[in-house]
Design a protein around this motif. Structure first.
Motif, PDB file in Angstrom:
ATOM      1  N   LEU A 109       0.817  -1.074   0.032  1.00  0.00           N
ATOM      2  CA  LEU A 109      -0.001   0.052   0.117  1.00  0.00           C
ATOM      3  C   LEU A 109       0.801   1.178  -0.116  1.00  0.00           C
ATOM      4  CD1 LEU A 109      -2.827   1.272   0.212  1.00  0.00           C
ATOM      5  CD2 LEU A 109      -2.625   1.449   2.627  1.00  0.00           C
ATOM      6  N   ASP A 110       0.807   2.008  -0.954  1.00  0.00           N
ATOM      7  CA  ASP A 110       1.784   3.095  -1.382  1.00  0.00           C
ATOM      8  C   ASP A 110       0.923   4.329  -1.622  1.00  0.00           C
ATOM      9  OD1 ASP A 110       3.564   5.020  -1.830  1.00  0.00           O
ATOM     10  OD2 ASP A 110       4.666   3.718  -3.170  1.00  0.00           O
ATOM     11  N   LEU A 111       0.787   5.373  -0.432  1.00  0.00           N
ATOM     12  CA  LEU A 111      -0.207   6.404  -0.617  1.00  0.00           C
ATOM     13  C   LEU A 111       1.039   7.639  -0.550  1.00  0.00           C
ATOM     14  CD1 LEU A 111      -3.002   5.636   1.645  1.00  0.00           C
ATOM     15  CD2 LEU A 111      -2.884   5.137  -0.821  1.00  0.00           C
ATOM     16  N   SER A 112       2.159   7.586  -0.822  1.00  0.00           N
ATOM     17  CA  SER A 112       3.146   8.545  -0.459  1.00  0.00           C
ATOM     18  C   SER A 112       2.912   9.746  -1.504  1.00  0.00           C
ATOM     19  CB  SER A 112       4.604   7.570  -0.662  1.00  0.00           C
ATOM     20  OG  SER A 112       4.865   7.445  -1.860  1.00  0.00           O
ATOM     21  N   LEU A 113       3.655  10.737  -1.225  1.00  0.00           N
ATOM     22  CA  LEU A 113       3.849  12.122  -1.966  1.00  0.00           C
ATOM     23  C   LEU A 113       2.311  12.353  -2.297  1.00  0.00           C
ATOM     24  CD1 LEU A 113       6.820  10.518  -4.107  1.00  0.00           C
ATOM     25  CD2 LEU A 113       6.921  12.606  -2.518  1.00  0.00           C
ATOM     26  N   ASN A 114       1.640  12.838  -1.408  1.00  0.00           N
ATOM     27  CA  ASN A 114       0.072  13.156  -1.621  1.00  0.00           C
ATOM     28  C   ASN A 114       0.004  14.432  -0.613  1.00  0.00           C
ATOM     29  OD1 ASN A 114      -1.500  12.058  -3.908  1.00  0.00           O
ATOM     30  ND2 ASN A 114      -0.512  10.276  -2.837  1.00  0.00           N
ATOM     31  N   ASN A 115      -1.023  14.971  -0.357  1.00  0.00           N
ATOM     32  CA  ASN A 115      -1.471  15.808   0.512  1.00  0.00           C
ATOM     33  C   ASN A 115      -2.434  15.358   1.629  1.00  0.00           C
ATOM     34  OD1 ASN A 115       0.139  18.178  -0.512  1.00  0.00           O
ATOM     35  ND2 ASN A 115      -1.471  18.071  -2.081  1.00  0.00           N
ATOM     36  N   ILE A 116      -2.337  13.971   2.137  1.00  0.00           N
ATOM     37  CA  ILE A 116      -3.194  13.226   2.827  1.00  0.00           C
ATOM     38  C   ILE A 116      -2.968  13.794   4.227  1.00  0.00           C
ATOM     39  CG2 ILE A 116      -3.985  10.943   3.613  1.00  0.00           C
ATOM     40  CD1 ILE A 116      -2.869   9.909   1.112  1.00  0.00           C
ATOM     41  N   SER A 117      -3.814  13.952   5.014  1.00  0.00           N
ATOM     42  CA  SER A 117      -3.917  14.617   6.404  1.00  0.00           C
ATOM     43  C   SER A 117      -4.709  13.769   7.482  1.00  0.00           C
ATOM     44  CB  SER A 117      -4.451  16.005   6.172  1.00  0.00           C
ATOM     45  OG  SER A 117      -5.979  16.107   6.047  1.00  0.00           O
ATOM     46  N   GLY A 118      -4.986  13.985   8.617  1.00  0.00           N
ATOM     47  CA  GLY A 118      -5.610  13.301   9.493  1.00  0.00           C
ATOM     48  C   GLY A 118      -4.581  12.160  10.211  1.00  0.00           C
ATOM     49  N   THR A 119      -5.212  11.339  10.879  1.00  0.00           N
ATOM     50  CA  THR A 119      -4.489  10.402  11.596  1.00  0.00           C
ATOM     51  C   THR A 119      -4.403   9.165  10.787  1.00  0.00           C
ATOM     52  OG1 THR A 119      -6.371   9.571  12.768  1.00  0.00           O
ATOM     53  CG2 THR A 119      -4.999  11.226  13.918  1.00  0.00           C
ATOM     54  N   ILE A 120      -3.361   7.978  11.274  1.00  0.00           N
ATOM     55  CA  ILE A 120      -3.460   6.619  10.724  1.00  0.00           C
ATOM     56  C   ILE A 120      -4.591   5.966  11.131  1.00  0.00           C
ATOM     57  CG2 ILE A 120      -1.891   4.643  10.296  1.00  0.00           C
ATOM     58  CD1 ILE A 120       0.482   6.364  10.671  1.00  0.00           C
ATOM     59  N   PRO A 121      -5.353   5.306  10.453  1.00  0.00           N
ATOM     60  CA  PRO A 121      -6.553   4.758  11.082  1.00  0.00           C
ATOM     61  C   PRO A 121      -6.177   3.411  11.836  1.00  0.00           C
ATOM     62  CG  PRO A 121      -6.792   4.990   8.644  1.00  0.00           C
ATOM     63  CD  PRO A 121      -5.480   5.436   8.888  1.00  0.00           C
ATOM     64  N   LYS A 122      -6.960   3.137  12.953  1.00  0.00           N
ATOM     65  CA  LYS A 122      -6.455   2.151  13.752  1.00  0.00           C
ATOM     66  C   LYS A 122      -6.942   0.675  13.172  1.00  0.00           C
ATOM     67  CE  LYS A 122      -6.883   4.522  18.374  1.00  0.00           C
ATOM     68  NZ  LYS A 122      -5.521   4.429  18.458  1.00  0.00           N
ATOM     69  N   CYS A 123      -7.856   0.763  12.147  1.00  0.00           N
ATOM     70  CA  CYS A 123      -8.415  -0.497  11.747  1.00  0.00           C
ATOM     71  C   CYS A 123      -7.297  -1.032  10.658  1.00  0.00           C
ATOM     72  CB  CYS A 123      -9.519  -0.215  10.995  1.00  0.00           C
ATOM     73  SG  CYS A 123      -9.586   0.880   9.527  1.00  0.00           S
ATOM     74  N   ILE A 124      -6.127  -0.414  10.663  1.00  0.00           N
ATOM     75  CA  ILE A 124      -5.165  -0.708   9.739  1.00  0.00           C
ATOM     76  C   ILE A 124      -4.594  -2.079   9.861  1.00  0.00           C
ATOM     77  CG2 ILE A 124      -3.059   0.056  10.889  1.00  0.00           C
ATOM     78  CD1 ILE A 124      -2.105   1.325   8.252  1.00  0.00           C
ATOM     79  N   ASN A 125      -4.860  -2.664  11.115  1.00  0.00           N
ATOM     80  CA  ASN A 125      -4.424  -3.927  11.487  1.00  0.00           C
ATOM     81  C   ASN A 125      -5.514  -5.111  10.791  1.00  0.00           C
ATOM     82  OD1 ASN A 125      -6.898  -3.525  13.123  1.00  0.00           O
ATOM     83  ND2 ASN A 125      -6.113  -4.211  14.972  1.00  0.00           N
ATOM     84  N   LYS A 126      -6.386  -4.645  10.291  1.00  0.00           N
ATOM     85  CA  LYS A 126      -7.327  -5.676   9.425  1.00  0.00           C
ATOM     86  C   LYS A 126      -6.506  -6.133   8.077  1.00  0.00           C
ATOM     87  CE  LYS A 126     -11.667  -4.117  11.213  1.00  0.00           C
ATOM     88  NZ  LYS A 126     -13.123  -3.879  11.003  1.00  0.00           N
ATOM     89  N   PHE A 127      -5.304  -5.550   7.579  1.00  0.00           N
ATOM     90  CA  PHE A 127      -4.748  -6.086   6.714  1.00  0.00           C
ATOM     91  C   PHE A 127      -3.884  -7.417   6.965  1.00  0.00           C
ATOM     92  CE2 PHE A 127      -3.701  -1.311   5.518  1.00  0.00           C
ATOM     93  CZ  PHE A 127      -4.904  -0.958   4.825  1.00  0.00           C
ATOM     94  N   SER A 128      -4.953  -8.443   6.623  1.00  0.00           N
ATOM     95  CA  SER A 128      -4.434  -9.644   7.195  1.00  0.00           C
ATOM     96  C   SER A 128      -3.273 -10.209   6.522  1.00  0.00           C
ATOM     97  CB  SER A 128      -5.338 -10.568   6.803  1.00  0.00           C
ATOM     98  OG  SER A 128      -6.743 -10.186   7.692  1.00  0.00           O
ATOM     99  N   ALA A 129      -2.880  -9.920   5.208  1.00  0.00           N
ATOM    100  CA  ALA A 129      -1.737 -10.464   4.480  1.00  0.00           C
ATOM    101  C   ALA A 129      -0.626 -10.021   5.206  1.00  0.00           C
ATOM    102  CB  ALA A 129      -1.806  -9.972   3.125  1.00  0.00           C
ATOM    103  N   MET A 130      -0.858  -8.517   5.859  1.00  0.00           N
ATOM    104  CA  MET A 130       0.828  -8.146   6.334  1.00  0.00           C
ATOM    105  C   MET A 130       0.983  -8.493   7.605  1.00  0.00           C
ATOM    106  SD  MET A 130       0.502  -4.059   5.249  1.00  0.00           S
ATOM    107  CE  MET A 130       0.332  -3.446   3.522  1.00  0.00           C
ATOM    108  N   THR A 131       0.045  -9.434   8.310  1.00  0.00           N
ATOM    109  CA  THR A 131       0.325 -10.163   9.601  1.00  0.00           C
ATOM    110  C   THR A 131       0.824 -11.174   9.359  1.00  0.00           C
ATOM    111  OG1 THR A 131      -1.730 -11.362   9.618  1.00  0.00           O
ATOM    112  CG2 THR A 131      -1.716  -8.996  10.296  1.00  0.00           C
TER     113      THR A 131
END
Length: 332
Positions: free
Chosen positions: A51-73
């Motif tokens: 997951l590559d969202l770099s080099l944009n203007n995305i703001s806010g916080t990192i979602p806590k639900c990110i732990n649902k990326f099962s393949a990355m576990t």
């Protein structure tokens, strides 16, 4: 795979990506003009590995639900495949059957790198060069299969959690140019395979954990943190000077011991001076006290020499008598 990088796309990241494309393994939206928060719908991408969202203007916080990326576990998955037309030769048509190649060109350690039939080993999360803020949620630390984590060039703050040691598969970690504070957690040294580390330009402080591979990185890894000290930085930590002095004293090269409750012993040179001075005075007084008297007082001088003559005669007679007795016994 959905690759829309290096375009002029703007607006918010579409929520339908997470709702309708839940089989995505690779999603790259880098180098665009997206803004707003990371949509929670992206957490539905359980199969996502890159997951590559770099080099944009995305703001806010990192979602806590990110732990649902099962393949990355998971540490790795040799069965993971990629259906892609990103590489022109990636799809061929042969005898009515589509053949798919598990290849992709990804940004890895700042450069484009082509992964061939190894995508099952690649787990990358890149949110760098945005305006994300707040603390890094500990949910990221459950993504134990990550080999690359890049959160650099944001406004992230707080301390680096000690759970960072859970990410033992990491090969690349970049947390530079944020506002992280506090000490570097010793658990970071548990990531034995870490080949690239960048913690520069933050507000980190304290001693860099010693006795670990963290000293093997260049000083630039920790630069821009005025409060950090210890190797490999040239800045010494409080107490290092006294420890070095004690070690030097133990080696016999320099005496920096302290007495009287920690007061430095500055009397040692004075004691040496008085010792040599008293020795010279004692010699002079003793020599002239005896020889001077004999030299200037005739009666004492005569008595002294008579004493020496008598002592010599006594020794001569005693030795002669002893020798005579010994010869007598030997003759018998």
């Amino acid at each position: 795979m959905l690759d829309l990088e290096k375009n002029a796309l703007s607006g918010r990241i579409p929520e339908w990506i997470g709702e309708s494309l839940q089989d995505l393994i690779v999603l790259s939206l880098q180098s665009n003009r997206f803004f707003g928060n990371i949509p929670l719908q992206l957490c539905h991408l359980a199969n996502i590995q890159v997951l590559d969202l770099s080099l944009n203007n995305i703001s806010g916080t990192i979602p806590k639900c990110i732990n649902k990326f099962s393949a990355m576990t998971h540490e790795w998955d040799t069965n993971a495949t990629l259906t892609t037309d990103y590489i022109p030769s990636g799809i061929t048509y042969h005898l009515g059957i589509y053949e798919y190649f598990n290849n992709a060109v990804l940004t890895w350690k700042g450069s484009n790198f082509e992964f061939k039939n190894t995508l099952g080993l690649v787990k990358i999360l890149d949110l760098s060069s945005n305006i994300l803020s707040g603390e890094v949620s500990e949910e990221i630390m459950s993504l134990t299969g990550l080999v690359g984590l890049n959160l650099s060039r944001n406004n992230l703050s707080g301390e680096i959690t000690s759970k960072i040691g859970y990410l033992k598969s990491l090969d690349f970690l970049d947390l530079s140019r944020n506002q992280f504070s506090g000490e570097i957690p010793p658990t970071l040294s548990l990531i034995s395979g870490l080949s690239v580390l960048d913690l520069s330009n933050n507000n980190l402080s304290g001693r860099i954990p010693s006795g670990t591979q963290l000293q093997s990185f260049n000083s630039s890894t920790y630069g821009g943190n005025p409060g950090l000290c210890g190797l490999p930085l040239p800045t010494k930590c409080p107490g290092d000077e006294s420890a070095q002095g004690s070690a030097t004293n133990n080696g016999g090269k320099e005496d920096t011991t302290t007495n009287n409750g920690g007061k430095e012993d500055t009397d040692a040179p004075k004691d040496d001076l008085w010792f040599y001075l008293s020795s010279v005075i004692g010699f002079v007084v003793g020599f002239w006290g005896v020889c001077g008297t004999l030299l200037f007082k005739a009666s004492w001088r005569h008595a002294y020499f008579n004493f020496l003559i008598d002592a010599k005669d006594w020794l001569y007679v005693t030795a002669a008598v002893s020798i005579s007795k010994l010869r007598t016994r030997l003759s018998f």
